[in-house]
Design an enzyme around this catalytic site. Structure first.
Site, short mmCIF file in Angstrom:
data_model
loop_
_atom_site.label_atom_id
_atom_site.label_comp_id
_atom_site.label_asym_id
_atom_site.label_seq_id
_atom_site.Cartn_x
_atom_site.Cartn_y
_atom_site.Cartn_z
N CYS A 116 -13.23 14.51 8.93
CA CYS A 116 -13.60 15.37 7.81
C CYS A 116 -14.33 16.60 8.35
CB CYS A 116 -14.52 14.56 6.90
SG CYS A 116 -15.19 15.45 5.49
N CYS A 167 -13.55 10.36 3.43
CA CYS A 167 -14.49 10.47 4.55
C CYS A 167 -15.53 9.36 4.40
CB CYS A 167 -15.17 11.84 4.51
SG CYS A 167 -16.57 11.93 5.64
N CYS A 173 -19.14 11.51 3.71
CA CYS A 173 -19.43 12.29 2.49
C CYS A 173 -18.51 11.90 1.32
CB CYS A 173 -19.30 13.79 2.78
SG CYS A 173 -17.60 14.35 3.01
N HIS A 179 -4.57 -4.44 -2.07
CA HIS A 179 -4.93 -4.04 -0.71
C HIS A 179 -5.05 -2.53 -0.55
CE1 HIS A 179 -3.32 -8.18 0.84
NE2 HIS A 179 -4.48 -8.27 0.23
N CYS A 184 -17.16 17.43 7.58
CA CYS A 184 -18.56 17.06 7.80
C CYS A 184 -18.75 16.26 9.09
CB CYS A 184 -19.09 16.26 6.61
SG CYS A 184 -18.65 14.53 6.64
N ILE A 191 0.83 -1.20 0.00
CA ILE A 191 0.00 0.00 0.00
C ILE A 191 0.87 1.25 0.00
CG2 ILE A 191 -1.95 -1.13 1.15
CD1 ILE A 191 -0.94 -0.08 3.83
P1 OAD Z 1 4.81 -11.00 4.66
O1 OAD Z 1 5.50 -10.21 5.71
O2 OAD Z 1 3.85 -12.04 5.09
O3 OAD Z 1 5.90 -11.72 3.75
C1 OAD Z 1 7.00 -11.05 3.24
C2 OAD Z 1 7.95 -12.08 2.66
O4 OAD Z 1 8.98 -11.36 2.01
C3 OAD Z 1 8.61 -12.98 3.68
O5 OAD Z 1 8.40 -14.33 3.30
C4 OAD Z 1 10.09 -12.63 3.63
O6 OAD Z 1 10.93 -13.75 3.73
C5 OAD Z 1 10.22 -12.00 2.26
N1 OAD Z 1 11.23 -10.94 2.16
C6 OAD Z 1 11.53 -9.96 3.03
N2 OAD Z 1 12.44 -9.14 2.52
C7 OAD Z 1 12.76 -9.60 1.28
C8 OAD Z 1 13.63 -9.19 0.24
N3 OAD Z 1 14.40 -8.13 0.35
N4 OAD Z 1 13.67 -9.93 -0.90
C9 OAD Z 1 12.89 -11.04 -1.03
N5 OAD Z 1 12.04 -11.48 -0.09
C10 OAD Z 1 11.97 -10.77 1.05
O7 OAD Z 1 4.14 -9.94 3.66
P2 OAD Z 1 3.00 -10.17 2.58
O8 OAD Z 1 3.07 -11.52 1.99
O9 OAD Z 1 3.00 -9.00 1.69
O10 OAD Z 1 -2.31 -7.22 4.42
O11 OAD Z 1 1.71 -10.09 3.50
C11 OAD Z 1 0.45 -10.10 2.92
C12 OAD Z 1 -0.49 -9.21 3.66
O12 OAD Z 1 -0.45 -9.48 5.06
C13 OAD Z 1 -0.15 -7.74 3.58
O13 OAD Z 1 -0.59 -7.14 2.38
C14 OAD Z 1 -0.92 -7.19 4.74
C15 OAD Z 1 -0.57 -8.23 5.77
O14 OAD Z 1 -1.46 -8.36 6.79
C16 OAD Z 1 -3.10 -6.23 4.81
O15 OAD Z 1 -2.71 -5.30 5.48
C17 OAD Z 1 -4.50 -6.34 4.32
#
Ligand code: OAD
Length: 240
Positions: free
Chosen positions: A149, A128, A131, A120, A151, A104
């Site tokens: 906001c 807001c 509104c 995501h 409002c 994000i």
């Molecule tokens: P994670 O933190 O679950 O996974 C990140 C992965 O990246 C891990 O497996 C690390 O080993 C790997 N990693 C870290 N640094 C790296 C690098 N420099 N090169 C290669 N690999 C690396 O993150 P996401 O899979 O993105 O959702 O998590 C998914 C969602 O969980 C996020 O979008 C968020 C979270 O809750 C929401 O907020 C809705």
């Protein structure tokens, strides 16, 4: 330099990229599951990020939600790293059709990527809840406590919280990009969160490449697995 990865990218015509928080760790933004982020959140707030970042928690405890959100999800000084830049270059070279991201942080756009599908949402868009007036991220950063906001409604980041559905248009565009691709690169994601992780199942092309520091549940499905930092693994793209 990883010769196998170089060969795959050289022979690809349409790459779809699916990424997560590991993309941005080299920009100084911690990920969710491999760093001490989860434990930090538990220690500071008594609940894991999945609870802090849930729709119910946002509604019930907006003060705590925004405290966690500001301290842990906003990185206004972060800059794109070589992974973001390499993906932007592959798009400019006509080899990549979409960056599909769970992040994000807006770093793909800052690197120059144009077709970015934000599964995501984004910290850059805030509305807001009453509104629907738009606010930039600065409003969230500068507000004390819950941002309101004019409002009287709460300004909510357009970030998909646990318990909320994904934008269906973004999801359908992602599936289309993956179906059209001859190569899918999945990078910097633990593949723990659905429906994002399940998008791999729509790929029917030739090369499924996983680039992740740690092992993932889908390593055995990949035609190529690279357990390296993604910024380093992809930096050769920038040398052409
Ligand atoms: P994670 O933190 O679950 O996974 C990140 C992965 O990246 C891990 O497996 C690390 O080993 C790997 N990693 C870290 N640094 C790296 C690098 N420099 N090169 C290669 N690999 C690396 O993150 P996401 O899979 O993105 O959702 O998590 C998914 C969602 O969980 C996020 O979008 C968020 C979270 O809750 C929401 O907020 C809705």
């Amino acid at each position: 330099m990883n010769a196998a990865l170089q060969n795959v990218i050289a022979s690809s015509r349409k790459i779809a990229f699916l990424g997560g928080a590991g993309l941005s760790t080299e920009s100084g933004i911690p990920d969710f599951r491999s760093s001490d982020g989860i434990y930090k959140a538990r220690k500071a707030y008594g609940v894991p990020p999945e609870v802090l970042l849930s729709h119910d928690f946002f509604e019930e405890y907006p003060e705590i939600f925004f405290d966690y959100y500001r301290k842990n999800l906003l990185y206004p000084d972060a800059k794109p790293n070589n992974a973001h830049k390499a993906l932007a270059k592959l798009e400019q070279d006509g080899k990549l059709n979409a960056v599909i991201t769970q992040n994000i942080d807006n770093l793909h756009q800052l690197a120059g990527s144009r077709h970015v599908l934000e599964l995501h949402g984004s910290v850059c868009r805030n509305h807001c809840i009453k509104c629907r007036r738009f606010y930039p991220v600065e409003t969230i950063m500068q507000a004390k406590g819950v941002p309101y906001c004019e409002c009287g409604g709460i300004i909510k980041p357009d970030v998909v919280l646990y318990g909320e559905g994904l934008d269906q248009r973004v999801l359908m565009d992602s599936i289309r990009a993956i179906r059209e691709a001859d190569t899918m690169i999945v990078g910097g994601t633990s593949l723990a969160v659905y429906p994002a992780a399940g998008l791999i199942d729509y790929f029917t092309g030739k090369n499924l490449v996983l680039i992740n520091l740690s092992e993932t549940p889908r390593d055995s499905d990949a035609t190529l697995c690279v357990h390296e930092k993604i910024g380093e693994a992809l930096s050769f793209v920038l040398e052409d």
